[in-house]
Scaffold this motif. Sequence first.
Motif, PDB file in Angstrom:
ATOM      1  N   LEU A   1     -16.732  65.616  93.259  1.00 48.35           N
ATOM      2  CA  LEU A   1     -15.952  64.605  93.971  1.00 48.35           C
ATOM      3  C   LEU A   1     -15.027  65.195  95.028  1.00 48.35           C
ATOM      4  N   LEU A   2     -14.826  66.504  95.013  1.00 46.27           N
ATOM      5  CA  LEU A   2     -14.003  67.156  96.028  1.00 46.27           C
ATOM      6  C   LEU A   2     -14.729  67.258  97.372  1.00 46.27           C
ATOM      7  N   ASP A   3     -16.035  67.040  97.354  1.00 45.68           N
ATOM      8  CA  ASP A   3     -16.837  67.129  98.575  1.00 45.68           C
ATOM      9  C   ASP A   3     -16.620  65.862  99.411  1.00 45.68           C
ATOM     10  N   SER A   4     -15.904  65.989 100.496  1.00 48.22           N
ATOM     11  CA  SER A   4     -15.555  64.827 101.331  1.00 48.22           C
ATOM     12  C   SER A   4     -16.745  64.261 102.097  1.00 48.22           C
ATOM     13  N   SER A   5     -17.847  65.001 102.151  1.00 48.00           N
ATOM     14  CA  SER A   5     -19.011  64.517 102.901  1.00 48.00           C
ATOM     15  C   SER A   5     -19.806  63.476 102.121  1.00 48.00           C
ATOM     16  N   ILE A   6     -19.585  63.374 100.814  1.00 51.07           N
ATOM     17  CA  ILE A   6     -20.337  62.431  99.978  1.00 51.07           C
ATOM     18  C   ILE A   6     -19.803  61.016 100.182  1.00 51.07           C
ATOM     19  N   ASP A   7     -20.705  60.090 100.497  1.00 48.63           N
ATOM     20  CA  ASP A   7     -20.332  58.690 100.732  1.00 48.63           C
ATOM     21  C   ASP A   7     -20.471  57.825  99.493  1.00 48.63           C
ATOM     22  N   VAL A   8     -21.508  58.096  98.694  1.00 48.07           N
ATOM     23  CA  VAL A   8     -21.880  57.219  97.580  1.00 48.07           C
ATOM     24  C   VAL A   8     -22.142  58.047  96.337  1.00 48.07           C
ATOM     25  N   VAL A   9     -21.697  57.541  95.200  1.00 46.26           N
ATOM     26  CA  VAL A   9     -21.954  58.199  93.926  1.00 46.26           C
ATOM     27  C   VAL A   9     -22.671  57.226  92.987  1.00 46.26           C
ATOM     28  N   HIS A  10     -23.738  57.687  92.350  1.00 48.83           N
ATOM     29  CA  HIS A  10     -24.417  56.919  91.301  1.00 48.83           C
ATOM     30  C   HIS A  10     -24.050  57.544  89.957  1.00 48.83           C
ATOM     31  N   VAL A  11     -23.460  56.747  89.085  1.00 46.93           N
ATOM     32  CA  VAL A  11     -23.010  57.219  87.776  1.00 46.93           C
ATOM     33  C   VAL A  11     -24.066  56.849  86.738  1.00 46.93           C
ATOM     34  N   CYS A  12     -24.736  57.868  86.195  1.00 43.95           N
ATOM     35  CA  CYS A  12     -25.863  57.663  85.276  1.00 43.95           C
ATOM     36  C   CYS A  12     -25.626  58.416  83.968  1.00 43.95           C
ATOM     37  N   THR A  13     -24.427  58.328  83.449  1.00 45.91           N
ATOM     38  CA  THR A  13     -24.015  59.043  82.248  1.00 45.91           C
ATOM     39  C   THR A  13     -23.964  58.099  81.049  1.00 45.91           C
ATOM     40  N   PRO A  14     -23.725  58.609  79.828  1.00 43.76           N
ATOM     41  CA  PRO A  14     -23.525  57.722  78.678  1.00 43.76           C
ATOM     42  C   PRO A  14     -22.363  56.752  78.915  1.00 43.76           C
ATOM     43  N   ASN A  15     -22.403  55.629  78.215  1.00 44.83           N
ATOM     44  CA  ASN A  15     -21.446  54.545  78.431  1.00 44.83           C
ATOM     45  C   ASN A  15     -19.992  54.996  78.344  1.00 44.83           C
ATOM     46  N   ILE A  16     -19.703  55.940  77.462  1.00 40.19           N
ATOM     47  CA  ILE A  16     -18.325  56.339  77.208  1.00 40.19           C
ATOM     48  C   ILE A  16     -17.635  56.877  78.465  1.00 40.19           C
ATOM     49  N   SER A  17     -18.392  57.422  79.408  1.00 39.68           N
ATOM     50  CA  SER A  17     -17.783  58.005  80.597  1.00 39.68           C
ATOM     51  C   SER A  17     -17.986  57.184  81.864  1.00 39.68           C
ATOM     52  N   HIS A  18     -18.588  56.007  81.761  1.00 45.18           N
ATOM     53  CA  HIS A  18     -18.811  55.177  82.945  1.00 45.18           C
ATOM     54  C   HIS A  18     -17.519  54.908  83.704  1.00 45.18           C
ATOM     55  N   ALA A  19     -16.505  54.431  82.989  1.00 46.19           N
ATOM     56  CA  ALA A  19     -15.258  54.048  83.648  1.00 46.19           C
ATOM     57  C   ALA A  19     -14.537  55.262  84.212  1.00 46.19           C
ATOM     58  N   GLU A  20     -14.416  56.297  83.416  1.00 49.76           N
ATOM     59  CA  GLU A  20     -13.697  57.500  83.844  1.00 49.76           C
ATOM     60  C   GLU A  20     -14.253  58.061  85.143  1.00 49.76           C
ATOM     61  N   ILE A  21     -15.567  58.218  85.199  1.00 50.73           N
ATOM     62  CA  ILE A  21     -16.192  58.822  86.376  1.00 50.73           C
ATOM     63  C   ILE A  21     -16.179  57.855  87.556  1.00 50.73           C
ATOM     64  N   SER A  22     -16.458  56.576  87.304  1.00 43.94           N
ATOM     65  CA  SER A  22     -16.482  55.591  88.387  1.00 43.94           C
ATOM     66  C   SER A  22     -15.114  55.464  89.044  1.00 43.94           C
ATOM     67  N   ILE A  23     -14.063  55.413  88.234  1.00 45.21           N
ATOM     68  CA  ILE A  23     -12.706  55.302  88.770  1.00 45.21           C
ATOM     69  C   ILE A  23     -12.344  56.537  89.580  1.00 45.21           C
ATOM     70  N   ALA A  24     -12.681  57.701  89.069  1.00 45.50           N
ATOM     71  CA  ALA A  24     -12.398  58.945  89.798  1.00 45.50           C
ATOM     72  C   ALA A  24     -13.148  58.975  91.129  1.00 45.50           C
ATOM     73  N   ALA A  25     -14.393  58.500  91.128  1.00 43.97           N
ATOM     74  CA  ALA A  25     -15.188  58.493  92.351  1.00 43.97           C
ATOM     75  C   ALA A  25     -14.616  57.507  93.373  1.00 43.97           C
TER      76      ALA A  25
END
Length: 359
Positions: free
Chosen positions: A65-89
């Motif tokens: 997520l430190l890479d400023s060139s990335i425009d879009v993130v697809h979160v394909c992890t187990p349910n427990i981390s969906h919110a954590e990663i999506s919010i950070a992204a």
Amino acid sequence: MGRKLKVAIIGCGGIANGKHMPSLTKVGQVEITAFCDIIRQRAEEAATKYGVVDAKVYENYKDLLLDSSIDVVHVCTPNISHAEISIAALEAGKHVMCEKPMAKTSEEALRMVEVARKTGKKLTIGYNNRFRQDSQYLHKVTQAGDLGEIYYAKAHAIRRRAVPTWGVFLDEEKQGGGPLIDIGTHALDLTLWMMNNYKPKVVLGTAYHKLGKKKNAANAWGSWDPKKFTVEDSAFGFITMENGATITLESSWALNSLDVDEAKCSLSGTEGGADMKGGLRINGERYGKLYDTTIELNAGGVAFYDGNEESDADLEARLWIESILNDTEPIVKPEEALVVTQILEAIYESATTGKAIYF
């Protein structure tokens, strides 16, 4: 936008390989530039198969997520981390496609909605069954008012014996539940979308762990280990909406039933009804007589051409990317997915407490 959107994949397991990455590679305005997985080899293999020549590989999503060139993130992890990663992204300035279900809890899902609004970044959830041909057609029917007021509906997610035995599907801590949160979520999302009704009033639910205790059981993917089967094997919900409409939700990975349907719905309205059993069927009354008709969804009719359109996953990916490029709302709005999570959570709570859950 002249340049291509740079997409990153976080979680390079089954759903990423089975849906997200193959479909994204078919979208001309996209290039997948970064891959992340706690098992580095999986990320490396995905980068080799789906990434650009100089695609980057990570084991920690925070580094990605430190890479400023990335425009879009697809979160394909187990349910427990969906919110954590999506919010950070979202907070890192990325648009986010998160796999279903939106989150493990409604509190997490609400936080995702709030952060998306605050950051101004787009957030959508991977309810790909909305993009099937039958779903797209039926949605046009319902939104045109052809069925009238839809006051009774059934959400179907019944498997006879198809328990996923890989990954963390049987782990309640990481997934939050079994078939209800895994496939029941698809059926409920489809039903609410058809009804355009997102205001639940009261929910009553039951959940069972009966067949999951069996050893050497028949199963599509081989016998499961009863000791690891910590989630329900079937769950059912009765939902009353604020306007008086009723929805019944059925879900199972293992159930002694021959009436098997998955990610489908049945609708009953004042002017007609519809179901997805044996094809898309519309029923009603006309000129004093009852009728039913099956919609022909195959656009073929020419030799050597079957008329197949985009797959649901391909259409989902394309329309998601177009919503970003054109700055329009995604087909699956996060506020809608939040209600799905709230209802699923209420079914689990009702099943545990034996009480109806009021909104």
